[in-house]
Enzyme design. Sequence first.
Site, PDB file in Angstrom:
ATOM      1  N   GLY A 131       0.830  -1.189   0.000  1.00 45.16           N
ATOM      2  CA  GLY A 131       0.000   0.000   0.000  1.00 45.16           C
ATOM      3  C   GLY A 131       0.869   1.244   0.000  1.00 45.16           C
ATOM      4  O   GLY A 131       1.974   1.256   0.544  1.00 45.16           O
ATOM      5  N   CYS A 132       0.373   2.313  -0.608  1.00 46.53           N
ATOM      6  CA  CYS A 132       1.187   3.527  -0.750  1.00 46.53           C
ATOM      7  C   CYS A 132       1.486   4.166   0.607  1.00 46.53           C
ATOM      8  O   CYS A 132       2.634   4.551   0.889  1.00 46.53           O
ATOM      9  CB  CYS A 132       0.514   4.525  -1.681  1.00 46.53           C
ATOM     10  SG  CYS A 132      -1.183   4.954  -1.244  1.00 46.53           S
ATOM     11  N   ASN A 133       0.486   4.278   1.484  1.00 43.84           N
ATOM     12  CA  ASN A 133       0.735   4.821   2.816  1.00 43.84           C
ATOM     13  C   ASN A 133       1.678   3.922   3.605  1.00 43.84           C
ATOM     14  O   ASN A 133       2.515   4.400   4.376  1.00 43.84           O
ATOM     15  CB  ASN A 133      -0.584   4.960   3.583  1.00 43.84           C
ATOM     16  CG  ASN A 133      -1.521   5.969   2.966  1.00 43.84           C
ATOM     17  OD1 ASN A 133      -1.125   7.080   2.641  1.00 43.84           O
ATOM     18  ND2 ASN A 133      -2.776   5.583   2.776  1.00 43.84           N
ATOM     19  N   VAL A 134       1.514   2.630   3.397  1.00 41.84           N
ATOM     20  CA  VAL A 134       2.377   1.655   4.083  1.00 41.84           C
ATOM     21  C   VAL A 134       3.832   1.879   3.702  1.00 41.84           C
ATOM     22  O   VAL A 134       4.733   1.849   4.551  1.00 41.84           O
ATOM     23  CB  VAL A 134       1.952   0.222   3.706  1.00 41.84           C
ATOM     24  CG1 VAL A 134       2.875  -0.797   4.363  1.00 41.84           C
ATOM     25  CG2 VAL A 134       0.507  -0.024   4.116  1.00 41.84           C
ATOM     26  N   ALA A 182       5.299   4.625   2.697  1.00 33.21           N
ATOM     27  CA  ALA A 182       5.839   5.845   3.298  1.00 33.21           C
ATOM     28  C   ALA A 182       6.174   5.651   4.771  1.00 33.21           C
ATOM     29  O   ALA A 182       7.254   6.050   5.237  1.00 33.21           O
ATOM     30  CB  ALA A 182       4.844   6.989   3.121  1.00 33.21           C
TER      31      ALA A 182
END
Length: 369
Positions: free
Chosen positions: A160-163, A165
């Site tokens: 996941g993209c937030n993951v 970061a």
Amino acid sequence: MTWTVAVAGATGYAGGEVLRLLTAHPEVEIGALTAASSAGSRLGDHHPHLLSLVDRIVQPTEAEILAEHDVVFLALPHGASGAITAALEELGTISGHTPVLIDCGADHRLTSRQAWEAFYGSDYAGAWTYGMPELLHDGESRARAQRDELAVARRIAVPGCNVTAVTLALQPGVAAGLIDPSRLTAVLAVGYSGAGKALKPHLTAAEASGSAQPYAVGGTHRHIPEIIQNLEVAGADAGATHLSFTPVLVPMSRGILATVTAPLSPTLRELADPQAVLRKAWESAYGTIGRGEPLIHLLPEGAWPTTGVVLGTGTATVQVAVDRSADAVVAMCAIDNLGKGTAGAAVQSFNLALGLEETTAITTQGVAP
């Protein structure tokens, strides 16, 4: 060798970004572009910026169409990949050929059935090899172990993209035992493309322009168990990580700026210069600019990550600092949510799985202003 590649979900943001990178890949021939409701339309109706592909007709997302390719990128809504994967596997038992599958959705990220059912509420499809080459493994200074797994993988789950970061910001401190993972706080500024392409009232320009909107507040965001999973791989004790996670949509199209705070470990708290020790841990994990991880830049001390610098790229910028007044570590990471957050990681993992230079076709130079 040239690999034939299909992209399922080609008309969405993630599928479009995967295609943008693949058009520059010297070892790729782009095959079928598929979608559900937009099947039969021109790709240019959805992605007019992809000039070399605008006249291609979008086909239905059917296993029989995808099965003809060497590699399939799945850029589908959460919960949709499992069914198409099962159909491809069934066809493969008959034909003797199943493509390499790279899933940009969430269906195969989590190793825990319980976590999947609690946060997604649908049938668990099983875990695939995790597509974050830089993921640290239980104190290792470099992420060789994850790259070794990807080198032999035929089923890859893109993070996941937030993951991405949060993990890249914090994992060196977890791996080195320098932070206390029992009380983590992550606040993220997220561009609107991170919310997907579906038209919803709160995503319209009238609602979004000039406004910051939190969402999935209070421990409800689906990326929480995935972040905890990664930090446990990096060395946190099972069940010891507790994360308060708050994403905030801000008026920009792309990008994530993650700010993560964590208590100093007792060892760090007693040191006269904890910043030097922290810096050494992050340098050990990522190296310095031009030396170390090719797609992660640990910035010089005093410089802070910004989303504008990584816009359109597959790179991440990272920084760490000590907040002495709060006895806390502040770790930051900026990525393009569609770049390093999704498509860049997918193509990087594709390259590793097929024995290619891992940064092939991944853009590392930003644009300015």
